[in-house]
Design an enzyme around this catalytic site. Structure first.
Site, mmCIF file in Angstrom:
data_model
loop_
_atom_site.group_PDB
_atom_site.id
_atom_site.type_symbol
_atom_site.label_atom_id
_atom_site.label_comp_id
_atom_site.label_asym_id
_atom_site.label_seq_id
_atom_site.Cartn_x
_atom_site.Cartn_y
_atom_site.Cartn_z
ATOM 1 N N HIS A 104 0.059 0.456 -9.908
ATOM 2 C CA HIS A 104 -0.585 -0.368 -8.869
ATOM 3 C C HIS A 104 0.478 -1.114 -8.060
ATOM 4 O O HIS A 104 0.956 -2.183 -8.459
ATOM 5 C CB HIS A 104 -1.551 -1.350 -9.560
ATOM 6 N N HIS A 146 1.387 -1.797 -3.836
ATOM 7 C CA HIS A 146 1.101 -1.596 -2.405
ATOM 8 C C HIS A 146 2.428 -1.393 -1.686
ATOM 9 O O HIS A 146 3.292 -2.283 -1.764
ATOM 10 C CB HIS A 146 0.376 -2.812 -1.834
ATOM 11 N N HIS A 156 -10.028 -1.908 -6.271
ATOM 12 C CA HIS A 156 -9.823 -3.319 -6.616
ATOM 13 C C HIS A 156 -11.186 -3.961 -6.896
ATOM 14 O O HIS A 156 -12.106 -3.857 -6.071
ATOM 15 C CB HIS A 156 -9.188 -4.081 -5.452
ATOM 16 N N GLU A 210 -10.780 -9.114 -9.375
ATOM 17 C CA GLU A 210 -9.611 -9.981 -9.156
ATOM 18 C C GLU A 210 -10.161 -11.348 -8.729
ATOM 19 O O GLU A 210 -9.752 -12.380 -9.246
ATOM 20 C CB GLU A 210 -8.713 -9.387 -8.061
ATOM 21 N N ASP A 257 1.778 -5.140 -8.170
ATOM 22 C CA ASP A 257 0.928 -5.369 -6.995
ATOM 23 C C ASP A 257 1.765 -5.420 -5.700
ATOM 24 O O ASP A 257 1.826 -4.431 -4.977
ATOM 25 C CB ASP A 257 0.117 -6.658 -7.187
ATOM 26 N N ASP A 258 2.370 -6.560 -5.412
ATOM 27 C CA ASP A 258 3.173 -6.766 -4.187
ATOM 28 C C ASP A 258 4.395 -7.611 -4.603
ATOM 29 O O ASP A 258 4.428 -8.819 -4.327
ATOM 30 C CB ASP A 258 2.360 -7.549 -3.145
HETATM 31 N N1 ADE Z 1 -3.682 -5.888 -0.881
HETATM 32 C C1 ADE Z 1 -2.450 -6.149 -1.283
HETATM 33 N N2 ADE Z 1 -2.465 -6.885 -2.422
HETATM 34 C C2 ADE Z 1 -3.773 -7.092 -2.728
HETATM 35 C C3 ADE Z 1 -4.452 -7.780 -3.763
HETATM 36 N N3 ADE Z 1 -3.797 -8.400 -4.740
HETATM 37 N N4 ADE Z 1 -5.785 -7.787 -3.739
HETATM 38 C C4 ADE Z 1 -6.451 -7.162 -2.761
HETATM 39 N N5 ADE Z 1 -5.864 -6.506 -1.768
HETATM 40 C C5 ADE Z 1 -4.528 -6.464 -1.740
HETATM 41 ZN ZN ZN Z 2 -3.539 -4.681 -5.404
#
Ligand code: ADE
Ligand code: ZN
Length: 329
Positions: A12, A14, A192, A195, A273-274
């Site tokens: 996961h 992005h 997703h 969350e 994630d990011d």
């Molecule tokens: N896009 C990038 N990171 C995200 C996240 N944590 N939740 C939803 N969309 C995303």
């Molecule tokens: Zn994500």
């Protein structure tokens, strides 16, 4: 100990969200683009909360304007992943940021990313697969456009379809058409959920979109009957603990439900994630999980196996990565 050199499987990530801030700043300068105030005084991404995070994310993406930018981005991201021991990675790719959903433009962006992935595989030994991802807050119509791009370009590299974005907008069923289209074409599915939404959002996502994996899914913990069903059905959660802590989806590392979910039999996996948005790396995630829950190399070995079994790649690739994990033991 540090888990920096421990091999890792990440499901996961992005691609745009993994862009190093310096990379985005460089593009903005090169192209003379005003992206507004999205960095703090130390040069990292700055945002107040999840909604603002999405805005900053999209502002950063305005600097990514053509296939060549995405080729360079893919290489920069894979370099960072490989430096943290990642041997296999799956990344979310959004046609929305790559030509706006036009299929022939998307094909050019994709070719550039595949070129970078091939180079990274040859020079850094990291394998990448792509999951085309619609953006929930762009609505169901735009999601269909993303699904069409996915169906048109699925193959060795594009193996999945998913959805990210503002979870509380709309209901999962609004996107059923796109997920049905992707499933019928043979793409693997992830979405997703849980969350920000509660257990009902996770349950509705599973019922209406039928993904084999859920992005995050952590709020399932508030309904143990749902947790048991997730465990029984073998649904895999792509858990991103550092992201959840920094964005405030959980109170802190000690409160994170990943260990409780795992102890109850849920297939959990670990991702970033990011990463630059949350000042994390896969190494940091492993180190923090070890520190917080006492997880050892044996636990991370097991978590890698769960992730690899759930990976959206063909069996020959799975076998090859499995051998690499084995060789590193
Ligand atoms: N896009 C990038 N990171 C995200 C996240 N944590 N939740 C939803 N969309 C995303
Ligand atoms: Zn994500």
């Amino acid at each position: 100990m540090s888990f920096k050199d421990f091999p890792k499987v990440e499901l996961h990530l992005h691609l745009e969200g993994a862009a190093p801030p310096a990379f985005i700043r460089g593009l903005a300068q090169e192209k003379n683009i005003d992206i507004g105030k999205i960095f703090d005084e130390r040069g990292g991404y700055a945002y107040r909360d999840f909604d603002h995070f999405l805005k900053v994310y999209e502002a950063a993406c305005t600097t990514l304007q053509g296939p060549e930018d995405f080729r360079r981005l893919t290489l920069a991201v894979l370099e960072e992943s490989a430096a943290n021991g990642v041997v296999y990675s799956e990344t979310f790719l959004s046609p929305d940021f790559c030509g706006g959903g036009d299929v022939s433009a998307w094909k050019e962006y994709l070719a550039a990313m595949v070129e970078a992935a091939d180079e990274a595989e040859a020079t850094m030994g990291i394998t990448l697969r792509g999951i085309i991802t619609c953006i929930r807050h762009q609505g169901p119509e735009q999601a269909r456009t993303a699904a069409r791009c996915a169906v048109e370009t699925m193959g060795d590299f594009i193996t999945g379809f998913g959805m990210a974005g503002a979870e509380m907008l709309g209901r999962p069923g609004d996107f059923a058409y796109s997920f049905d289209m992707a499933r019928e074409a043979g793409l693997a599915l992830t979405c997703h959920a849980g969350e920000w939404g509660g257990p009902d959002m996770v349950a509705d996502t599973l019922r209406d979109l039928r993904p084999s994996r859920i992005g995050h899914g952590i709020n399932a913990i508030h309904d143990l009957a749902l947790v048991d069903r997730i465990a029984e059905d073998g649904v895999v959660l792509e858990v991103c603990p550092g992201s959840n802590v920094v964005l405030g989806a959980v109170k802190g590392w000690k409160d994170h439900p990943i260990a409780r979910l795992r102890d109850r039999g849920v297939k959990v996996t670990i991702s970033t994630d990011d990463p630059p948005f949350f000042s994390t790396t896969m190494t940091d995630e492993f180190n923090m999980l070890s520190k917080t829950f006492g997880w050892t190399e044996a636990d991370f070995d097991d978590l890698n196996q769960v992730a690899l079994a759930a990976a959206f790649c063909d069996d020959a690739t799975r076998e090859r990565i499995s051998k690499r994990l084995e060789a590193a033991r």
